[in-house]
Write an enzyme that holds these catalytic residues in place. Structure first.
Site, PDB file in Angstrom:
ATOM      1  N   ASP A   2     -32.220 -21.424  60.335  1.00 37.68           N
ATOM      2  CA  ASP A   2     -30.803 -21.140  60.766  1.00 37.68           C
ATOM      3  C   ASP A   2     -29.894 -20.479  59.710  1.00 37.68           C
ATOM      4  O   ASP A   2     -29.700 -21.132  58.528  1.00 37.68           O
ATOM      5  CB  ASP A   2     -30.205 -22.693  60.831  1.00 37.68           C
ATOM      6  CG  ASP A   2     -28.704 -22.696  61.595  1.00 37.68           C
ATOM      7  OD1 ASP A   2     -28.220 -21.585  61.595  1.00 37.68           O
ATOM      8  OD2 ASP A   2     -28.484 -23.846  62.114  1.00 37.68           O
ATOM      9  N   GLY A  46     -25.448 -15.796  67.141  1.00 36.10           N
ATOM     10  CA  GLY A  46     -24.850 -14.684  68.081  1.00 36.10           C
ATOM     11  C   GLY A  46     -24.056 -13.427  66.994  1.00 36.10           C
ATOM     12  O   GLY A  46     -23.497 -12.637  67.630  1.00 36.10           O
ATOM     13  N   ASP A  57     -22.579 -22.363  69.244  1.00 37.44           N
ATOM     14  CA  ASP A  57     -23.068 -23.845  69.661  1.00 37.44           C
ATOM     15  C   ASP A  57     -22.496 -23.761  71.178  1.00 37.44           C
ATOM     16  O   ASP A  57     -21.179 -23.841  71.409  1.00 37.44           O
ATOM     17  CB  ASP A  57     -22.842 -24.801  68.979  1.00 37.44           C
ATOM     18  CG  ASP A  57     -23.592 -24.666  67.649  1.00 37.44           C
ATOM     19  OD1 ASP A  57     -23.973 -23.486  67.260  1.00 37.44           O
ATOM     20  OD2 ASP A  57     -23.636 -25.725  67.017  1.00 37.44           O
TER      21      ASP A  57
HETATM   22  C1  GLA Z   1     -25.790 -24.951  63.640  1.00 34.93           C
HETATM   23  C2  GLA Z   1     -26.510 -24.689  64.867  1.00 34.93           C
HETATM   24  C3  GLA Z   1     -26.771 -25.693  65.515  1.00 34.93           C
HETATM   25  C4  GLA Z   1     -27.620 -27.025  64.674  1.00 34.93           C
HETATM   26  C5  GLA Z   1     -26.696 -27.045  63.451  1.00 34.93           C
HETATM   27  C6  GLA Z   1     -27.553 -28.065  62.637  1.00 34.93           C
HETATM   28  O1  GLA Z   1     -24.410 -25.181  63.918  1.00 34.93           O
HETATM   29  O2  GLA Z   1     -26.164 -23.506  65.680  1.00 34.93           O
HETATM   30  O3  GLA Z   1     -27.517 -25.380  66.693  1.00 34.93           O
HETATM   31  O4  GLA Z   1     -28.656 -26.429  64.408  1.00 34.93           O
HETATM   32  O5  GLA Z   1     -26.295 -25.824  62.751  1.00 34.93           O
HETATM   33  O6  GLA Z   1     -26.648 -28.270  61.390  1.00 34.93           O
END
Ligand code: GLA
Length: 410
Positions: A141, A180, A201
């Site tokens: 991420d 995105g 999210d």
């Molecule tokens: C981001 C991602 C989420 C999740 C959080 C975890 O916001 O988009 O899906 O993985 O980090 O901290």
């Protein structure tokens, strides 16, 4: 600066191992409040309540499994021994013993989005560690640490982990999560990713304008965002519309008032139509009968997992009733079409699908399978009309009737 791309042959090894990402992920239901008991219970539930048989095989730890908050420069990456006293390898072994797979989460920064130690500077070491634990999926991420980084920098960090995973020798499905931004869909597959998020999210809402323009996207926002990105999806590399909200019922770790059963069913159907990964984001131990019926419809899963790997887009006039009524379609490997008649508005409407107008097919006759009614009707030689209630999507399979052919009805 030129970046070395992942050799095509090696990349194919990974995509042939697992083409679809269907399972569960911990974040939207639990945030960082995860532990060994929850994970074992989740594995037991998925393995025994019909979800595994329906295709849900990944059990993915999201952020919060790590021991240390703070920078990687100051802390190693280890599992929290209080939350996971037996360690992650034991959990992976347990998942495997039940015929499931275990996923894990990290990121390319000093810290992850929730502030735990990231993988920066230790990518190869971490990939080797994940492989030695028997990990099957990595959500990597870069949303937070690299949110404002130029695309070339995001590409580089994705490539570094992608090559580290390949070097580990274990086929690990690679989710390059970047919320995105940086047009991930245009390049992520070439940099070794099997999935990438197309938006921020998801909130637990079907259509809640209050969250528009803020961080969270509702179901319709994500569908609108993805409609022009279908060309980037294909077997082993998917546009990820974010986790499924079915069963959250307003209890997301994020925002959202929850959805009706019809809205959750539409959301699930549409994620299958657009070939998004299907990762349940709620507590599988408490799913009610409606949610289970939605999640385990084999005909919807078949639409999601069609070997052609196409993602549906709006077709034909698409835009009846000021944009509230949309027709989505995609071709399936057997020559049929999967079609969604989506009523985005709140008022019941008559909707139609015309094979000529919407699919540009010159079929004389066709049959229609309604995959929620589990009923086949026809043959038809005119547009098919049906009543669609507000926020519902009728999901249909259209099969050409070939004269004199002994084609069994599905
Ligand atoms: C981001 C991602 C989420 C999740 C959080 C975890 O916001 O988009 O899906 O993985 O980090 O901290």
């Amino acid at each position: 600066m030129q970046y070395q791309r992942v050799p095509r042959q090696t990349y194919l090894v990974i995509i042939l191992v697992i083409l679809w990402v269907v399972g569960w992920s911990s974040w939207n239901g639990f945030g960082p409040n995860i532990n060994e008991t929850l994970l074992r219970d989740t594995i037991d539930t998925i393995a025994s309540n019909g979800l595994k048989e329906a295709g849900f095989v990944f059990v993915n730890l999201d952020d919060g499994w790590q021991r240390y908050p703070g920078n990687r420069l100051d802390n190693p990456l280890e599992a929290d021994p209080v939350k996971f006293p037996s360690g992650i390898k034991a959990l992976a072994d347990y998942a495997h013993s039940k015929g499931l797979k275990l996923g894990i989460y990290s990121g390319p920064g000093q810290t992850t989005c929730a502030g735990y130690t990231g993988s920066q500077g230790h990518e190869e070491e971490d990939a080797r560690m994940f492989a030695s634990w028997g990990i099957d999926h990595l959500k990597y991420d870069s949303c937070c640490a690299y949110q404002f980084a130029p695309k070339s920098v995001v590409q580089q960090v994705v490539l570094t982990m992608s090559q580290s995973l390949l070097a580990s020798g274990r086929p690990i499905v690679f989710h390059a999560c970047h919320c995105g931004w940086a047009d991930s869909w245009e390049w992520a597959a070439q940099y070794g990713a099997n999935q990438w998020r197309i938006g921020q999210d998801i909130s637990d809402d079907f259509d809640y304008p209050g969250n528009r323009m803020k961080y969270f996207f509702d179901v319709l926002d994500l569908l609108d965002r993805g409609n022009s990105l279908a060309q980037f999806a294909g077997p082993g590399h998917w546009n990820d519309y974010d986790m499924l909200i079915i069963g959250l019922n307003g209890k997301s770790q994020h925002v959202g008032a929850g959805c009706s059963n019809v809205e959750y069913r539409t959301h699930f159907s549409m994620w299958a139509m657009v070939a998004s990964p299907l990762l349940i984001g709620s507590d599988v131990r408490t799913l009610n009968a409606d949610s289970m019926e939605t999640l385990t419809n084999p005909e919807i899963i078949a639409i999601s997992q069609d070997p052609l790997g196409q993602a549906a887009v709006t077709v034909g006039v698409g835009d009846q009733d000021g944009g509230n009524l949309q027709v989505y379609a995609k071709q399936m490997e057997d020559g049929s079409y999967a079609v969604a008649l989506l009523n985005r508005g709140g008022v019941t409407a008559d909707m139609s699908i015309s094979v000529e107008r919407d699919l540009t097919e010159a079929w004389d006759q066709y049959t229609v399978r309604d995959v929620w009614k589990h009923e086949t009707t026809g043959p038809y030689d005119k547009p098919y009309m049906v009543e669609v209630i507000g926020h519902e999507a009728k999901i249909l399979r259209l099969y050409q009737v070939i004269p004199n052919a002994t084609m069994p009805l599905p």
